[in-house]
Design a protein around this motif. Structure first.
Motif, PDB file in Angstrom:
ATOM      1  N   GLU A   1       0.813  -1.221   0.000  1.00 26.50           N
ATOM      2  CA  GLU A   1       0.000   0.000   0.000  1.00 26.50           C
ATOM      3  C   GLU A   1       0.847   1.273   0.000  1.00 26.50           C
ATOM      4  OE1 GLU A   1      -3.853  -1.071   2.590  1.00 26.50           O
ATOM      5  OE2 GLU A   1      -1.952  -1.429   3.628  1.00 26.50           O
ATOM      6  N   GLU A   2       2.148   1.102   0.246  1.00 24.50           N
ATOM      7  CA  GLU A   2       3.034   2.272   0.280  1.00 24.50           C
ATOM      8  C   GLU A   2       4.423   1.874  -0.203  1.00 24.50           C
ATOM      9  OE1 GLU A   2       2.948   4.753   3.751  1.00 24.50           O
ATOM     10  OE2 GLU A   2       5.116   5.063   3.707  1.00 24.50           O
ATOM     11  N   ILE A   3       5.026   2.750  -1.011  1.00 26.53           N
ATOM     12  CA  ILE A   3       6.397   2.566  -1.493  1.00 26.53           C
ATOM     13  C   ILE A   3       7.288   3.598  -0.818  1.00 26.53           C
ATOM     14  CG2 ILE A   3       7.943   2.660  -3.479  1.00 26.53           C
ATOM     15  CD1 ILE A   3       6.112   0.249  -3.510  1.00 26.53           C
ATOM     16  N   GLN A   4       8.425   3.138  -0.287  1.00 27.87           N
ATOM     17  CA  GLN A   4       9.400   4.051   0.298  1.00 27.87           C
ATOM     18  C   GLN A   4      10.689   3.962  -0.524  1.00 27.87           C
ATOM     19  OE1 GLN A   4       9.728   3.182   4.508  1.00 27.87           O
ATOM     20  NE2 GLN A   4       7.708   4.037   4.909  1.00 27.87           N
ATOM     21  N   PHE A   5      11.020   5.072  -1.173  1.00 20.95           N
ATOM     22  CA  PHE A   5      12.239   5.123  -1.976  1.00 20.95           C
ATOM     23  C   PHE A   5      13.439   5.371  -1.065  1.00 20.95           C
ATOM     24  CE2 PHE A   5       9.115   6.024  -5.316  1.00 20.95           C
ATOM     25  CZ  PHE A   5       9.586   5.208  -6.329  1.00 20.95           C
ATOM     26  N   ASP A   6      14.420   4.481  -1.143  1.00 19.73           N
ATOM     27  CA  ASP A   6      15.599   4.572  -0.285  1.00 19.73           C
ATOM     28  C   ASP A   6      16.758   5.299  -0.955  1.00 19.73           C
ATOM     29  OD1 ASP A   6      14.451   3.248   1.873  1.00 19.73           O
ATOM     30  OD2 ASP A   6      14.919   1.278   1.053  1.00 19.73           O
ATOM     31  N   ASP A   7      16.484   6.021  -2.022  1.00 18.86           N
ATOM     32  CA  ASP A   7      17.528   6.748  -2.753  1.00 18.86           C
ATOM     33  C   ASP A   7      17.981   7.996  -2.000  1.00 18.86           C
ATOM     34  OD1 ASP A   7      17.243   5.500  -5.776  1.00 18.86           O
ATOM     35  OD2 ASP A   7      15.370   5.527  -4.678  1.00 18.86           O
ATOM     36  N   ASP A   8      19.216   8.424  -2.276  1.00 19.28           N
ATOM     37  CA  ASP A   8      19.744   9.668  -1.708  1.00 19.28           C
ATOM     38  C   ASP A   8      19.408  10.879  -2.569  1.00 19.28           C
ATOM     39  OD1 ASP A   8      21.593   8.907   0.678  1.00 19.28           O
ATOM     40  OD2 ASP A   8      22.120   7.475  -0.877  1.00 19.28           O
ATOM     41  N   THR A   9      19.243  10.678  -3.859  1.00 17.39           N
ATOM     42  CA  THR A   9      19.099  11.823  -4.773  1.00 17.39           C
ATOM     43  C   THR A   9      18.007  11.556  -5.811  1.00 17.39           C
ATOM     44  OG1 THR A   9      20.916  10.873  -6.060  1.00 17.39           O
ATOM     45  CG2 THR A   9      21.467  12.655  -4.538  1.00 17.39           C
TER      46      THR A   9
ATOM     47  N   PRO B   1      11.745   8.778   2.522  1.00 13.52           N
ATOM     48  CA  PRO B   1      12.211   8.880   3.911  1.00 13.52           C
ATOM     49  C   PRO B   1      13.712   8.912   4.086  1.00 13.52           C
ATOM     50  CG  PRO B   1      11.486   6.650   3.445  1.00 13.52           C
ATOM     51  CD  PRO B   1      11.120   7.481   2.249  1.00 13.52           C
ATOM     52  N   ASN B   2      14.477   8.538   3.048  1.00 12.98           N
ATOM     53  CA  ASN B   2      15.930   8.571   3.157  1.00 12.98           C
ATOM     54  C   ASN B   2      16.490   9.967   2.899  1.00 12.98           C
ATOM     55  OD1 ASN B   2      18.128   6.847   3.830  1.00 12.98           O
ATOM     56  ND2 ASN B   2      18.867   7.002   1.747  1.00 12.98           N
ATOM     57  N   GLY B   3      15.604  10.892   2.522  1.00 11.34           N
ATOM     58  CA  GLY B   3      16.018  12.276   2.325  1.00 11.34           C
ATOM     59  C   GLY B   3      16.346  12.623   0.888  1.00 11.34           C
ATOM     60  N   ILE B   4      16.036  13.840   0.488  1.00 11.77           N
ATOM     61  CA  ILE B   4      16.417  14.361  -0.825  1.00 11.77           C
ATOM     62  C   ILE B   4      17.051  15.734  -0.627  1.00 11.77           C
ATOM     63  CG2 ILE B   4      14.684  13.115  -2.173  1.00 11.77           C
ATOM     64  CD1 ILE B   4      12.908  15.535  -2.066  1.00 11.77           C
ATOM     65  N   LYS B   5      17.951  16.094  -1.530  1.00  6.19           N
ATOM     66  CA  LYS B   5      18.607  17.401  -1.432  1.00  6.19           C
ATOM     67  C   LYS B   5      17.616  18.500  -1.788  1.00  6.19           C
ATOM     68  CE  LYS B   5      23.112  19.464  -2.063  1.00  6.19           C
ATOM     69  NZ  LYS B   5      22.934  20.724  -2.780  1.00  6.19           N
TER      70      LYS B   5
END
Length: 232
Positions: free
Chosen positions: A121-129, A154-158
């Motif tokens: 039901e939810e996708i979490q992208f673990d990418d940095d950028t 959730p892993n953060g984006i610049k």
């Protein structure tokens, strides 16, 4: 390095010293075999063998990054690499400074599989950028929108990749929202420009507030990362 090559070499009794990307100890001394070659075409990598895992057990535990009322969460990595050189981060050393994308179609197929087979039901992208390549991200948004699945970063984006073009920044966040994104996490790290500069975090503080306002205007929840205890 290739984990598969290392495992095969080890089980066959071969010399792991011939496998690139390995550090090992022998007779009390540490040996390094040098950097392994980068995989540029990420579509050549096999899909995660989730059928070998107890996926229902993971869903039952529910210990994901930050699901908002959802327990059936799938983690996806669309890219490798980061163009930044922040002193506190290992990503450039591990993945390199060139951002390599899987094709949006390839990513879409993985997400579609997660939704249809595992009822995610939810996708979490673990990418940095994830937002560094606007064209690729917009293409991915168009593909996954019909899947009607929530997603977040959730892993953060610049925060400032598109700050020089506020209209494009607004368009990007709106496109992300309309494709199912409900939350972005901005990696700010410090409110002190001197500290950011010393850690080689290429982030002008004046770009932070407009980006947050842009994301919230698009309908996104906003989380931020902060770090304390930098030297100095």
């Amino acid at each position: 390095f290739s984990v598969g090559e290392l495992i095969n070499t080890y089980h066959k009794g071969g010399d792991v010293g011939n496998v690139k990307g390995v550090a090992y100890m022998k007779n009390g001394k540490v040996f390094e075999t040098g950097k392994s070659d980068r995989i540029n075409d990420l579509d050549t990598l096999p899909r995660e063998a989730r059928e070998l895992m107890n996926m229902e057990g993971y869903f039952e535990l529910g210990l994901f990054h930050s699901p908002k009322g959802k327990n059936r969460v799938g983690n996806v990595m669309a890219t490798r690499g980061c163009p930044e050189k922040c002193t506190f981060c290992t990503t450039p050393d591990a993945w390199g400074n060139i951002v390599r994308w899987r094709s949006p179609q390839n990513i879409y197929e993985e997400i579609k599989e997660l939704v249809e087979i595992y009822k995610v039901e939810e996708i979490q992208f673990d990418d940095d950028t994830l937002t560094a390549n606007r064209k690729k991200l917009l293409e991915l948004c168009d593909l996954i929108a019909p899947l009607d699945v929530r997603w977040c970063t959730p892993n953060g984006i610049k925060i400032n990749y598109h700050s020089k073009n506020p209209e494009m920044q607004d368009y990007l966040y709106k496109k992300m929202h309309d494709s199912g994104c409900y939350q972005v996490t901005f990696a700010i790290e410090s409110g002190n420009q001197e500290v950011l500069d010393r850690t080689k975090k290429r982030l002008p503080l004046e770009t932070v507030k407009p980006a947050i306002e842009s994301a919230k205007k698009a309908g996104l929840l906003v989380h931020t990362f902060w770090m304390v205890g930098f030297p100095g």
